[in-house]
Design a protein around this motif. Structure first.
Motif, short mmCIF file in Angstrom:
data_model
loop_
_atom_site.label_atom_id
_atom_site.label_comp_id
_atom_site.label_asym_id
_atom_site.label_seq_id
_atom_site.Cartn_x
_atom_site.Cartn_y
_atom_site.Cartn_z
N ARG A 12 17.00 6.74 1.72
CA ARG A 12 17.05 7.36 3.05
C ARG A 12 15.83 6.94 3.87
NH1 ARG A 12 20.14 13.08 2.60
NH2 ARG A 12 21.43 12.59 0.82
N GLU A 13 16.04 6.69 5.13
CA GLU A 13 14.99 6.16 5.98
C GLU A 13 14.01 7.26 6.39
OE1 GLU A 13 16.55 3.69 9.12
OE2 GLU A 13 18.22 3.07 7.86
N VAL A 14 12.71 6.96 6.21
CA VAL A 14 11.69 7.97 6.49
C VAL A 14 10.64 7.50 7.50
CG1 VAL A 14 11.97 9.17 4.29
CG2 VAL A 14 10.34 7.28 4.46
N ALA A 15 10.47 6.19 7.69
CA ALA A 15 9.43 5.69 8.59
C ALA A 15 9.68 4.22 8.86
CB ALA A 15 8.03 5.89 7.97
N GLY A 16 8.98 3.68 9.86
CA GLY A 16 9.08 2.27 10.18
C GLY A 16 7.71 1.62 10.17
N ILE A 17 7.67 0.33 9.86
CA ILE A 17 6.42 -0.43 9.89
C ILE A 17 6.70 -1.74 10.59
CG2 ILE A 17 4.57 -1.49 8.55
CD1 ILE A 17 5.19 0.43 6.28
N GLY A 18 5.91 -2.03 11.64
CA GLY A 18 6.09 -3.23 12.42
C GLY A 18 4.82 -4.05 12.51
N LEU A 19 4.95 -5.27 12.99
CA LEU A 19 3.84 -6.21 13.06
C LEU A 19 3.28 -6.24 14.49
CD1 LEU A 19 2.40 -8.25 11.17
CD2 LEU A 19 3.89 -10.01 12.15
N LEU A 20 1.97 -6.05 14.61
CA LEU A 20 1.30 -6.17 15.90
C LEU A 20 1.27 -7.63 16.35
CD1 LEU A 20 -1.71 -3.77 15.27
CD2 LEU A 20 -0.03 -3.47 17.10
N PRO A 21 1.28 -7.89 17.66
CA PRO A 21 1.18 -9.27 18.14
C PRO A 21 -0.11 -9.92 17.67
CG PRO A 21 1.85 -7.79 19.91
CD PRO A 21 1.44 -6.92 18.76
N ALA A 22 -0.03 -11.17 17.28
CA ALA A 22 -1.21 -11.91 16.83
C ALA A 22 -2.25 -11.96 17.94
CB ALA A 22 -0.82 -13.32 16.42
N VAL A 77 10.21 -3.32 9.41
CA VAL A 77 10.96 -2.82 8.27
C VAL A 77 11.03 -1.31 8.32
CG1 VAL A 77 10.34 -4.76 6.77
CG2 VAL A 77 8.88 -2.72 6.80
N ARG A 78 12.05 -0.78 7.71
CA ARG A 78 12.18 0.67 7.58
C ARG A 78 11.89 1.06 6.14
NH1 ARG A 78 17.45 1.60 11.42
NH2 ARG A 78 16.29 1.97 13.34
N ALA A 79 11.05 2.09 6.00
CA ALA A 79 10.69 2.60 4.68
C ALA A 79 11.78 3.55 4.20
CB ALA A 79 9.35 3.32 4.75
N LEU A 80 12.18 3.37 2.95
CA LEU A 80 13.24 4.18 2.35
C LEU A 80 12.70 4.99 1.18
CD1 LEU A 80 16.02 1.42 2.10
CD2 LEU A 80 15.53 2.93 4.04
N LEU A 81 13.16 6.21 1.07
CA LEU A 81 12.87 7.06 -0.08
C LEU A 81 14.20 7.53 -0.63
CD1 LEU A 81 10.43 8.28 -1.63
CD2 LEU A 81 10.74 10.34 -0.25
N ASP A 82 14.52 7.10 -1.86
CA ASP A 82 15.83 7.37 -2.45
C ASP A 82 16.95 6.93 -1.52
OD1 ASP A 82 14.66 8.45 -4.72
OD2 ASP A 82 14.65 10.49 -3.93
N PHE A 100 0.83 -1.21 0.00
CA PHE A 100 0.00 0.00 0.00
C PHE A 100 0.87 1.26 0.00
CE2 PHE A 100 -2.10 3.45 2.25
CZ PHE A 100 -3.37 3.48 1.71
N TYR A 101 1.79 1.35 0.95
CA TYR A 101 2.59 2.58 1.07
C TYR A 101 3.67 2.66 -0.01
CZ TYR A 101 0.17 3.65 5.39
OH TYR A 101 -0.81 3.96 6.31
N GLY A 102 4.12 1.53 -0.49
CA GLY A 102 5.05 1.56 -1.61
C GLY A 102 4.42 2.16 -2.85
N GLU A 103 3.17 1.77 -3.11
CA GLU A 103 2.44 2.32 -4.25
C GLU A 103 2.08 3.79 -4.04
OE1 GLU A 103 1.66 1.08 -7.16
OE2 GLU A 103 2.50 -0.93 -6.86
N PHE A 109 11.80 -0.78 0.99
CA PHE A 109 11.87 -1.24 2.37
C PHE A 109 13.13 -2.04 2.64
CE2 PHE A 109 7.48 -0.58 1.21
CZ PHE A 109 7.00 0.16 2.27
N ALA A 110 13.62 -1.92 3.89
CA ALA A 110 14.79 -2.68 4.35
C ALA A 110 14.51 -3.19 5.75
CB ALA A 110 16.03 -1.78 4.36
#
Length: 257
Positions: free
Chosen positions: A55-65, A48-53, A28-31, A37-38
């Motif tokens: 450079r790190e701009v944000a993080g996305i993590g997984l909530l506990p099941a 994962v950390r979101a990268l733009l060119d 979703f956010y890639g589009e 992402f790295a």
């Protein structure tokens, strides 16, 4: 773009999103923003950390099941002492939910909530100072706390971080800027009874885009929804939207860009 530098205490220096579906969220956010992402610190779990060119701009993590928690964007406010800040949060009537704990060699973090229940992070930088890019589409632009009453919320963040609340906007608007290092770094808006009952008090991250109208349409195409239609405001043209899991954020074209 500008590289991250050490921030004054109380300044939002990073934003992170916790979700149930990591792969779908990355898509979703890639589009939407053109992010790549790295992998992030292993101690934080699937993250994962979101990268733009690059450079790190944000993080996305997984909530506990099975947590039942909704996906949400969370700003991290800078500090020079995560342990001391955690104690200040408790003394000021807030709650410490996670930490303080080390995120590898990158820094030390705490997850807290203020007395109204709004969740925020605390970040003491080590090898990683925070967001590495700003001023271009796809980067965080602003963070605003939506709460019942701006005045007590402002006092809390002044007590914990030393941020000075200052009036902003129209005189009849319950909104203040939080100032750190002599400049506005975030805002607090009192919504009173208009505060969404399903969310309560919460922080909202604003991301810069070239065209908020087009971005709002793209959000819908990607399976999200528009919460507040595009409109012109003091900061520029903006729209409030939600991703596929319901995490709310704002897209904005700042004035003069």
């Amino acid at each position: 773009m500008t590289e991250a530098a050490r921030c004054e205490p109380g300044t939002p220096c990073w934003v992170s999103l916790m979700v149930h579906g990591l792969d779908a969220t990355r898509e979703f956010y890639g589009e939407l923003f053109g992010w790549e992402f790295a992998p992030g610190p292993a101690r934080l779990g699937p993250y994962v950390r979101a990268l733009l060119d690059g450079r790190e701009v944000a993080g996305i993590g997984l909530l506990p099941a099975g947590s039942g928690l909704p996906g949400a964007w969370t700003p991290y406010l800078a500090t020079d002492d995560a342990d001391g800040t955690a104690e200040s949060v408790r003394c000021a009537g807030g709650t410490v939910a996670v930490g303080p704990l080390d995120a590898g060699d990158t820094g030390r973090l705490v997850i807290c909530s203020d007395p109204s229940g709004a969740v925020f992070g605390v970040w003491q930088a080590a090898a990683f100072a925070g967001t590495e890019a700003a001023g271009v589409p796809g980067t965080p632009f602003w963070n605003e706390l939506l709460t019942h009453d701006a005045e007590p919320a402002g006092k809390f963040y002044r007590t914990v971080f030393g941020c000075e609340p200052a009036p902003m906007g129209a005189k009849d608007t319950d909104r203040v800027a939080l100032r750190a290092g002599g400049r506005p770094v975030a805002s607090v808006r009192g919504a009173g009874r208009a505060l969404p009952r399903d969310r309560g008090a919460h922080w909202t991250t604003w991301f810069e885009v070239a065209d908020p109208d087009a971005a709002a349409r793209r959000v819908v195409e990607l399976g999200g929804r528009v919460v507040e239609a595009p409109e012109d405001g003091a900061e520029g043209r903006r729209a409030t939207v939600a991703d596929r899991e319901g995490a709310v954020f704002t897209v904005v074209r700042p004035k003069g860009r």
